[in-house]
Scaffold this active site. Structure first.
Site, short mmCIF file in Angstrom:
data_model
loop_
_atom_site.label_atom_id
_atom_site.label_comp_id
_atom_site.label_asym_id
_atom_site.label_seq_id
_atom_site.Cartn_x
_atom_site.Cartn_y
_atom_site.Cartn_z
N ARG A 72 43.78 -20.60 -10.95
CA ARG A 72 43.45 -21.27 -9.69
C ARG A 72 42.69 -22.57 -9.90
NH1 ARG A 72 41.65 -16.61 -10.02
NH2 ARG A 72 39.45 -17.23 -9.95
N LYS A 85 30.99 -25.35 -15.33
CA LYS A 85 32.08 -25.89 -14.52
C LYS A 85 31.81 -27.30 -14.03
CE LYS A 85 33.86 -21.45 -12.84
NZ LYS A 85 34.16 -20.63 -11.64
N ASP A 132 31.43 -19.35 -3.35
CA ASP A 132 32.16 -18.09 -3.26
C ASP A 132 31.24 -16.90 -3.01
OD1 ASP A 132 30.86 -17.90 -5.65
OD2 ASP A 132 32.62 -17.47 -6.87
N CYS A 176 27.01 -23.09 14.24
CA CYS A 176 26.94 -23.24 12.80
C CYS A 176 27.50 -21.99 12.14
CB CYS A 176 25.50 -23.50 12.36
SG CYS A 176 24.39 -22.06 12.51
N CYS A 191 37.03 -12.57 -2.85
CA CYS A 191 38.23 -12.76 -3.65
C CYS A 191 38.16 -11.96 -4.95
CB CYS A 191 38.47 -14.24 -3.94
SG CYS A 191 37.11 -15.06 -4.78
N CYS A 250 20.02 -22.45 14.50
CA CYS A 250 20.25 -23.63 15.35
C CYS A 250 20.16 -23.33 16.84
CB CYS A 250 21.62 -24.24 15.03
SG CYS A 250 23.02 -23.19 15.52
#
Length: 274
Positions: A72, A85, A132, A176, A191, A250
């Site tokens: 990916r 990364k 993530d 938000c 995931c 908020c």
């Protein structure tokens, strides 16, 4: 600032667009975007923004490249396994897109360092959440609301993805991320637990990059809206997200709360996709 002959050639297809033109391309070149997370989404978003001519990109990620990332995260290869990364992405993007200034911050965002990390490279125009995990999303959302920084958040897992454009300086009535997913909710899927196909990530990354470029051009029509994509049936749903009066991030006095749908209907049990 003006475009060089080389710039006109490089970005000719973009400049031909009446929504972009020379002024829009110059706006890209003068823009500074911060990308939080250089995994599946951030990997592709950073490449597309650099290729489009965004002049300054800061990459923030404390993770290292793993073998399972490679299907990916297409900037990386086997030789990058074990390396940070953000640093790897900066190195590769800097070589490919010399017109873009890139900075890598090889740290995870924590409550203790977020203010320092997100101000280390000066002022910026847009924050992109490509992370993530749920806690970091809440942290980034809180920073965006408190600093009135425009934020485009994307997430994807399985065959489901979503995009949320937050800019309360432009639309004070909009909600938000915390309005949509309160911090005390239980996250049911990621995931890592349900799996993901590379093209699903690429589809949402492209939409996030497109939304970012539209923002840099001054287009605010997606602010305060939530977009969801079902990759199995190739369908999009759009909802307006008003500010919730119960939101501790908020909240304001409002006459309405919850999600008011523009089209379609969401399932009553929401899941967080990261």
């Amino acid at each position: 600032m003006s475009l060089t002959d080389s710039d006109f050639l490089r970005y000719s297809r973009q400049v031909l667009l009446p929504e972009v033109g020379e002024a829009g391309q110059i706006a890209f070149a003068k823009s500074h975007v911060v990308i939080i997370g250089v995994g599946g989404l951030g990997n592709l978003v950073s490449q597309q923004l650099a290729a489009a001519g965004v002049g300054h990109i800061t990459l923030v990620d404390g993770d290292k490249v793993e073998l399972s990332n490679l299907p990916r995260q297409l900037l990386f290869d086997d030789a990058d396994i074990g390396k940070n990364k953000a640093l790897v992405a900066k190195d590769k993007l800097s070589r490919a897109y010399t017109q873009t200034k890139l900075l890598a911050v090889s740290e995870h965002l924590t409550q203790g360092n977020i203010n320092q990390v997100l101000t280390v490279d000066g002022q910026y125009d847009l924050l992109l959440d490509c992370t993530d995990n749920f806690d970091t999303r809440q942290r980034v959302n809180r920073f965006a609301i408190q600093s009135l920084t425009p934020l485009v958040s994307a997430s994807v897992a399985h065959f489901q993805g979503q995009l949320l454009n937050i800019n309360q300086a432009h639309n004070p009535q909009s909600g938000c991320y915390h309005c949509l997913y309160p911090a005390d909710m239980s996250v049911s899927q990621t995931c890592q637990t349900v799996g993901i196909l590379g093209p699903m990530v690429a589809a949402l990354a492209s939409m996030q990059a497109l939304m970012a470029l539209q923002h840099l051009l001054g287009d605010r029509q997606t602010v305060g809206k939530l977009f969801r994509f079902d990759g199995k049936c190739f369908s999009w749903r759009e909802a307006r997200l008003p500010r919730s009066p119960e939101c501790v991030i908020c909240r304001r006095e409002q006459d309405e709360s919850g999600l008011e749908l523009d089209c379609g209907k969401f399932m009553s049990t929401e899941k967080e996709y990261v």
